[in-house]
Design a protein around this motif. Structure first.
Motif, PDB file in Angstrom:
ATOM      1  N   LEU A   1       0.831  -1.215   0.000  1.00 29.89           N
ATOM      2  CA  LEU A   1       0.000   0.000   0.000  1.00 29.89           C
ATOM      3  C   LEU A   1       0.863   1.261   0.000  1.00 29.89           C
ATOM      4  N   GLY A   2       2.041   1.188   0.629  1.00 29.25           N
ATOM      5  CA  GLY A   2       2.978   2.321   0.579  1.00 29.25           C
ATOM      6  C   GLY A   2       3.432   2.575  -0.859  1.00 29.25           C
ATOM      7  N   MET A   3       3.755   1.490  -1.555  1.00 29.11           N
ATOM      8  CA  MET A   3       4.186   1.637  -2.970  1.00 29.11           C
ATOM      9  C   MET A   3       3.040   2.201  -3.813  1.00 29.11           C
ATOM     10  N   LEU A   4       1.853   1.643  -3.590  1.00 32.79           N
ATOM     11  CA  LEU A   4       0.679   2.066  -4.379  1.00 32.79           C
ATOM     12  C   LEU A   4       0.408   3.557  -4.180  1.00 32.79           C
ATOM     13  N   LYS A   5       0.539   4.009  -2.931  1.00 24.63           N
ATOM     14  CA  LYS A   5       0.286   5.422  -2.644  1.00 24.63           C
ATOM     15  C   LYS A   5       1.279   6.302  -3.413  1.00 24.63           C
ATOM     16  N   ASP A   6       2.562   5.946  -3.330  1.00 22.79           N
ATOM     17  CA  ASP A   6       3.572   6.770  -4.012  1.00 22.79           C
ATOM     18  C   ASP A   6       3.355   6.764  -5.528  1.00 22.79           C
ATOM     19  N   PHE A   7       3.124   5.577  -6.098  1.00 23.04           N
ATOM     20  CA  PHE A   7       2.935   5.517  -7.558  1.00 23.04           C
ATOM     21  C   PHE A   7       1.660   6.258  -7.976  1.00 23.04           C
ATOM     22  N   THR A   8       0.618   6.160  -7.140  1.00 23.45           N
ATOM     23  CA  THR A   8      -0.639   6.849  -7.475  1.00 23.45           C
ATOM     24  C   THR A   8      -0.408   8.356  -7.524  1.00 23.45           C
ATOM     25  N   GLN A   9       0.410   8.852  -6.606  1.00 22.28           N
ATOM     26  CA  GLN A   9       0.650  10.304  -6.556  1.00 22.28           C
ATOM     27  C   GLN A   9       1.581  10.771  -7.676  1.00 22.28           C
ATOM     28  N   GLU A  10       2.426   9.858  -8.176  1.00 24.16           N
ATOM     29  CA  GLU A  10       3.476  10.311  -9.105  1.00 24.16           C
ATOM     30  C   GLU A  10       3.201  10.014 -10.574  1.00 24.16           C
ATOM     31  N   THR A  11       2.232   9.137 -10.870  1.00 25.26           N
ATOM     32  CA  THR A  11       2.023   8.720 -12.269  1.00 25.26           C
ATOM     33  C   THR A  11       0.704   9.270 -12.818  1.00 25.26           C
ATOM     34  N   ALA A  12       0.448   8.935 -14.100  1.00 23.55           N
ATOM     35  CA  ALA A  12      -0.842   9.324 -14.705  1.00 23.55           C
ATOM     36  C   ALA A  12      -1.956   8.399 -14.235  1.00 23.55           C
ATOM     37  N   GLY A  13      -1.605   7.200 -13.781  1.00 25.50           N
ATOM     38  CA  GLY A  13      -2.650   6.299 -13.311  1.00 25.50           C
ATOM     39  C   GLY A  13      -2.148   4.882 -13.136  1.00 25.50           C
ATOM     40  N   ILE A  14      -2.913   4.122 -12.364  1.00 27.55           N
ATOM     41  CA  ILE A  14      -2.575   2.727 -12.069  1.00 27.55           C
ATOM     42  C   ILE A  14      -3.747   1.863 -12.518  1.00 27.55           C
ATOM     43  N   ARG A  15      -3.472   0.731 -13.131  1.00 31.51           N
ATOM     44  CA  ARG A  15      -4.512  -0.207 -13.545  1.00 31.51           C
ATOM     45  C   ARG A  15      -4.269  -1.554 -12.868  1.00 31.51           C
ATOM     46  N   ARG A  16      -5.390  -2.237 -12.476  1.00 28.81           N
ATOM     47  CA  ARG A  16      -5.283  -3.562 -11.883  1.00 28.81           C
ATOM     48  C   ARG A  16      -6.213  -4.491 -12.677  1.00 28.81           C
ATOM     49  N   PRO A  17      -5.764  -4.901 -13.883  1.00 32.43           N
ATOM     50  CA  PRO A  17      -6.678  -5.637 -14.751  1.00 32.43           C
ATOM     51  C   PRO A  17      -6.986  -7.062 -14.274  1.00 32.43           C
ATOM     52  N   GLY A  18      -6.048  -7.739 -13.582  1.00 31.47           N
ATOM     53  CA  GLY A  18      -6.376  -9.044 -13.014  1.00 31.47           C
ATOM     54  C   GLY A  18      -5.832 -10.249 -13.749  1.00 31.47           C
ATOM     55  N   SER A  19      -4.951 -10.041 -14.719  1.00 33.93           N
ATOM     56  CA  SER A  19      -4.248 -11.168 -15.340  1.00 33.93           C
ATOM     57  C   SER A  19      -2.793 -10.733 -15.500  1.00 33.93           C
ATOM     58  N   ALA A  20      -1.933 -11.258 -14.631  1.00 30.38           N
ATOM     59  CA  ALA A  20      -0.532 -10.821 -14.667  1.00 30.38           C
ATOM     60  C   ALA A  20       0.105 -11.130 -16.021  1.00 30.38           C
ATOM     61  N   ALA A  21      -0.271 -12.276 -16.607  1.00 31.69           N
ATOM     62  CA  ALA A  21       0.309 -12.651 -17.905  1.00 31.69           C
ATOM     63  C   ALA A  21       0.010 -11.560 -18.937  1.00 31.69           C
ATOM     64  N   LEU A  22      -1.235 -11.071 -18.954  1.00 31.17           N
ATOM     65  CA  LEU A  22      -1.578 -10.007 -19.911  1.00 31.17           C
ATOM     66  C   LEU A  22      -0.947  -8.681 -19.514  1.00 31.17           C
ATOM     67  N   ASP A  23      -0.792  -8.438 -18.212  1.00 35.38           N
ATOM     68  CA  ASP A  23      -0.137  -7.194 -17.781  1.00 35.38           C
ATOM     69  C   ASP A  23       1.270  -7.113 -18.376  1.00 35.38           C
ATOM     70  N   PHE A  24       2.004  -8.211 -18.297  1.00 30.35           N
ATOM     71  CA  PHE A  24       3.359  -8.229 -18.883  1.00 30.35           C
ATOM     72  C   PHE A  24       3.279  -8.046 -20.409  1.00 30.35           C
ATOM     73  N   ALA A  25       2.329  -8.744 -21.033  1.00 31.24           N
ATOM     74  CA  ALA A  25       2.191  -8.623 -22.496  1.00 31.24           C
ATOM     75  C   ALA A  25       1.896  -7.169 -22.866  1.00 31.24           C
ATOM     76  N   TYR A  26       1.124  -6.480 -22.021  1.00 38.80           N
ATOM     77  CA  TYR A  26       0.781  -5.083 -22.318  1.00 38.80           C
ATOM     78  C   TYR A  26       1.989  -4.162 -22.120  1.00 38.80           C
ATOM     79  N   VAL A  27       2.880  -4.498 -21.185  1.00 41.56           N
ATOM     80  CA  VAL A  27       4.126  -3.722 -21.072  1.00 41.56           C
ATOM     81  C   VAL A  27       4.941  -3.927 -22.356  1.00 41.56           C
ATOM     82  N   ALA A  28       5.029  -5.198 -22.799  1.00 44.37           N
ATOM     83  CA  ALA A  28       5.781  -5.486 -24.037  1.00 44.37           C
ATOM     84  C   ALA A  28       5.190  -4.715 -25.211  1.00 44.37           C
ATOM     85  N   ALA A  29       3.866  -4.590 -25.236  1.00 42.85           N
ATOM     86  CA  ALA A  29       3.190  -3.948 -26.369  1.00 42.85           C
ATOM     87  C   ALA A  29       3.100  -2.431 -26.227  1.00 42.85           C
TER      88      ALA A  29
END
Ligand code: IPD
Ligand code: CA
Ligand code: CA
Length: 286
Positions: free
Chosen positions: A193-221
């Motif tokens: 939650l500490g990490m989430l708070k800092d990233f939430t304050q510093e980035t354009a946004g955070i997404r929690r889609p629910g499939s880690a495999a696709l999350d990595f694929a989306y970073v690649a893409a």
């Protein structure tokens, strides 16, 4: 709108393409087999997507659900791999480890089971091949969108027949990050939650889609600039890790080291943003 957006951020354009056309390149035979296996599993998964109410679901552990579809999809993958490579070892989420060999397939037959069981359209099949512990082939398949993400070590990463590249987002400001919120193992909740708070304050946004495999694929893409999660299992992201690396990105554990496949605590991003993510996470390390 576009000009206004550009004037406030350091990134070139919101729709910068991270997917480039590629002339057809021969895939490794092992990756071809993984593609075939993923399609078979995709058929199993999609056949039941319109009759979710009739599925038999059990809870393997607190908040860890498994359905007959996870098992049927895994069997479909194992059949295809065994026919092609009967001597290879297997580590599969539902049936565990079988065989002993320098080659080992690491399989998550349905990544995003909770999403799937709720009809939430974000889930995938993840298949990786290692040789003496080194990732060689990777497939992440989204059967709903018919998106096949593939990578061969040294051969780059593709989405269907288009070459993938991570973004060149250099700073947290303006970045879109993916993550996974711990929901089973609560050991790292406060740190997370500490990490989430800092990233939430510093980035354009955070997404929690629910499939880690696709999350990595989306970073690649280049659909996400970066991703972090704690407590993953190796089958959740073995294939995704090779996709990101072959798309020019960096994958590490949350201290910036190389123990991510063992610990399941992982960061993935382009090299510049990766450093910024390590710096942000450091004060919260459990
Ligand atoms: C889960 C998904 C989720 C992640 C969990 C995984 P499953 O896999 O990848 O995004 O946050 O840690 O366990 O259980 O649906 O295969
Ligand atoms: Ca998984
Ligand atoms: Ca799974």
């Amino acid at each position: 709108m576009l000009l206004a957006y550009q004037s406030h951020t350091s990134r070139p354009a919101p729709f910068r393409s991270a997917v480039f056309p590629v002339s057809s390149r021969a895939m490794n035979p092992t990756t071809n087999i993984a593609v075939r296996a993923a399609r078979q599993a995709g058929n199993v998964i999609m056949r039941s997507f319109s009759r979710l109410d009739s599925l038999t679901v059990s809870e393997k552990d607190v908040n860890d659900f498994v359905s007959e579809i996870d098992r049927n999809a895994e069997n479909a993958i194992l059949d295809t791999i065994h026919k092609a490579y009967p001597g290879h070892a297997i580590l599969a989420e539902e049936s565990g480890a079988h065989g002993k060999d320098d080659f080992q397939w690491i399989i998550d037959p349905l990544d995003g089971t909770t999403n799937y069981l709720h009809g939430f359209p974000q889930f995938a099949i993840s298949i990786a091949l290692t040789h003496r512990g080194r990732l060689e082939s990777a497939v992440v398949y989204d059967p709903l969108r018919d998106e096949m993400f593939t990578a061969d070590r040294g051969g780059g990463a593709l989405l269907n027949d288009r070459r993938l590249r991570v973004t060149d987002q250099k700073v947290l400001k303006g970045a879109l990050l993916g993550t996974g919120i711990p929901y089973r193992d609560q050991r790292y909740m406060d740190a997370y939650l500490g990490m989430l708070k800092d990233f939430t304050q510093e980035t354009a946004g955070i997404r929690r889609p629910g499939s880690a495999a696709l999350d990595f694929a989306y970073v690649a893409a280049g659909r996400l600039d970066g991703f972090w999660e704690l407590g993953l299992s190796v089958w959740d992201f073995a294939a995704g890790a090779l996709l990101v690396e072959e798309a020019g990105g960096v994958v590490s554990d949350i201290a910036g080291g190389s123990r991510h496949l063992e610990t399941g605590n992982v960061i993935a991003a382009n090299i510049r943003l990766h450093g910024k993510m390590v710096d942000t996470i450091r004060p919260h390390l459990p």
